[in-house]
Design a protein around this motif. Structure first.
Motif, PDB file in Angstrom:
ATOM      1  N   CYS A   1      53.363  70.086  -7.381  1.00  0.00           N
ATOM      2  CA  CYS A   1      53.454  70.982  -6.036  1.00  0.00           C
ATOM      3  C   CYS A   1      52.448  70.608  -5.172  1.00  0.00           C
ATOM      4  CB  CYS A   1      53.463  72.390  -6.495  1.00  0.00           C
ATOM      5  SG  CYS A   1      53.697  73.616  -5.360  1.00  0.00           S
TER       6      CYS A   1
ATOM      7  N   CYS B   1      51.180  73.188  -3.123  1.00  0.00           N
ATOM      8  CA  CYS B   1      50.487  74.344  -2.893  1.00  0.00           C
ATOM      9  C   CYS B   1      49.908  74.881  -4.377  1.00  0.00           C
ATOM     10  CB  CYS B   1      51.513  75.537  -2.576  1.00  0.00           C
ATOM     11  SG  CYS B   1      52.023  75.173  -0.804  1.00  0.00           S
ATOM     12  N   ASN B   2      49.061  75.797  -4.121  1.00  0.00           N
ATOM     13  CA  ASN B   2      48.391  76.190  -5.489  1.00  0.00           C
ATOM     14  C   ASN B   2      48.253  77.724  -5.277  1.00  0.00           C
ATOM     15  OD1 ASN B   2      46.525  76.290  -7.537  1.00  0.00           O
ATOM     16  ND2 ASN B   2      44.678  75.958  -6.604  1.00  0.00           N
ATOM     17  N   CYS B   3      49.608  78.360  -5.259  1.00  0.00           N
ATOM     18  CA  CYS B   3      49.495  79.784  -4.918  1.00  0.00           C
ATOM     19  C   CYS B   3      48.789  80.653  -5.910  1.00  0.00           C
ATOM     20  CB  CYS B   3      50.775  80.272  -4.957  1.00  0.00           C
ATOM     21  SG  CYS B   3      51.988  79.498  -3.328  1.00  0.00           S
TER      22      CYS B   3
ATOM     23  N   CYS C   1      50.800  82.161  -8.730  1.00  0.00           N
ATOM     24  CA  CYS C   1      51.628  81.245  -9.608  1.00  0.00           C
ATOM     25  C   CYS C   1      51.171  80.812 -10.720  1.00  0.00           C
ATOM     26  CB  CYS C   1      51.961  80.169  -8.738  1.00  0.00           C
ATOM     27  SG  CYS C   1      53.184  79.000  -9.330  1.00  0.00           S
TER      28      CYS C   1
ATOM     29  N   PHE D   1      52.687  78.047 -12.208  1.00  0.00           N
ATOM     30  CA  PHE D   1      53.110  76.741 -12.302  1.00  0.00           C
ATOM     31  C   PHE D   1      52.166  75.664 -12.810  1.00  0.00           C
ATOM     32  CE2 PHE D   1      53.222  72.754  -9.886  1.00  0.00           C
ATOM     33  CZ  PHE D   1      54.336  72.069 -10.729  1.00  0.00           C
TER      34      PHE D   1
ATOM     35  N   GLY E   1      57.049  73.907  -9.316  1.00  0.00           N
ATOM     36  CA  GLY E   1      56.604  72.923  -8.198  1.00  0.00           C
ATOM     37  C   GLY E   1      57.433  72.968  -7.071  1.00  0.00           C
TER      38      GLY E   1
ATOM     39  N   ASN F   1      59.145  75.495  -0.813  1.00  0.00           N
ATOM     40  CA  ASN F   1      58.314  76.364  -0.057  1.00  0.00           C
ATOM     41  C   ASN F   1      58.210  75.768   1.473  1.00  0.00           C
ATOM     42  OD1 ASN F   1      56.663  73.588   0.408  1.00  0.00           O
ATOM     43  ND2 ASN F   1      55.380  74.144  -1.378  1.00  0.00           N
TER      44      ASN F   1
ATOM     45  N   LYS G   1      55.030  82.493   2.595  1.00  0.00           N
ATOM     46  CA  LYS G   1      53.597  82.600   1.677  1.00  0.00           C
ATOM     47  C   LYS G   1      52.978  83.754   2.469  1.00  0.00           C
ATOM     48  CE  LYS G   1      54.388  79.350  -1.032  1.00  0.00           C
ATOM     49  NZ  LYS G   1      55.176  79.712  -2.227  1.00  0.00           N
TER      50      LYS G   1
HETATM   51  S1  SF4 Z   1      54.692  79.386  -6.014  1.00  0.00           S
HETATM   52 FE1  SF4 Z   1      55.705  77.662  -5.662  1.00  0.00          FE
HETATM   53  S2  SF4 Z   1      54.772  76.641  -3.893  1.00  0.00           S
HETATM   54 FE2  SF4 Z   1      53.380  77.888  -4.806  1.00  0.00          FE
HETATM   55  S3  SF4 Z   1      51.909  76.784  -6.290  1.00  0.00           S
HETATM   56 FE3  SF4 Z   1      53.717  77.814  -7.341  1.00  0.00          FE
HETATM   57  S4  SF4 Z   1      55.415  76.311  -7.418  1.00  0.00           S
HETATM   58 FE4  SF4 Z   1      54.030  75.683  -5.593  1.00  0.00          FE
END
Ligand code: SF4
Length: 257
Positions: free
Chosen positions: A33, A35-37, A40, A42, A77, A104, A128
């Protein structure tokens, strides 16, 4: 490239298909990915969850999944980072699969090419924030173009293909950001008359204390959305409410307005 493939896992977020059910819907999760929300998990998934699939192995996996249903969600991701995405979508479509793609929205050119080639049926875009500042904070990255300017370009492009691609825009709601959020979300999506708003209640309440984010009581958020839709009829049949984590994989817990 590597995926985590989960058969019969995801709950399709649309209601106009009779076969929208978790039992026939598979997740193809890409392992990177951009991003590093903050909310999240992930990045916490173990590397061991992912396997490498060359085209032949992926094609074989699709054949096996098709025995249990033809809905495929490409997610992550961020699937548009996958250099093999186009080829693998072609494999799924050639075999009769129906494609949901979660993104995203950071790669409008790639998404446009995929839509041009009829490789996406439902495009999910995760917004976001309701402004660039919030989007940067939530995505936890420094490049605002990626998760704001590019996202709106993606939505403009998706709007051009709205006759054949269903677009669903997701925004996370929390106790802390709730005030005025629904109205602002609707204003942002208003220029895209065929797009759906998807309201995700924050899915977990075990986030670090310093983030200060908490989910909203389901009844309370439900009532707010219902009142909004009742008063703004242009949103009727265009709002999806995911009340909690169960909405990822339990179709019956998703509410449509
Ligand atoms: S929410 Fe989506 S865009 Fe944000 S870090 Fe997780 S997988 Fe990536």
């Amino acid at each position: 490239m590597y995926y985590e493939i989960i058969p019969n896992k995801f709950a399709p977020k649309r209601k106009d298909r009779e076969d929208s059910m978790t039992t026939n819907s598979h997740s193809i999760c890409y392992g990177k990915c951009n991003c590093n929300c903050v909310f999240c998990d992930f990045t916490k998934r173990p590397e061991s969850a992912y396997n490498t699939y060359d085209d032949e192995l992926f094609s074989e996996a699709v054949d096996i999944l098709l025995e249990k249903g033809n809905n495929f969600k490409f997610t992550g991701g961020e699937p548009t980072l996958n250099p093999h995405l186009e080829r693998h979508l072609e494999i799924v479509k050639a075999k009769g699969g129906y494609v949901y793609l979660d993104s995203n929205g950071s790669n409008p050119e790639i998404l446009e090419k995929l839509m041009q080639k009829n490789l996406i049926d439902v495009l999910g875009i995760s917004l976001k924030g309701i402004d660039k500042e919030e989007a940067l904070k939530i995505a936890n990255i420094k490049n605002g173009n990626l998760i704001w300017d590019n996202v709106w370009r993606t939505l403009e492009i998706a709007n051009k293909y709205s006759d054949k691609v269903r677009t669903i825009v997701t925004l996370v709601f929390t106790q802390e950001n709730r005030e005025g959020r629904l109205k602002r979300f609707a204003e942002l999506i208003c220029p895209y008359p065929k797009a759906y708003m998807k309201i995700n209640n924050l899915q977990r309440d075990d986030h670090p204390e310093h983030l200060n984010i908490h989910s909203i009581g389901i009844d309370s958020l439900y009532n707010e959305i219902k009142e909004f839709v009742d008063q703004n009829s242009e949103w009727k049949n265009r709002v999806i409410f995911v009340p909690g984590a169960s909405g990822v994989s339990n179709y019956d817990s998703i509410i449509f307005f």
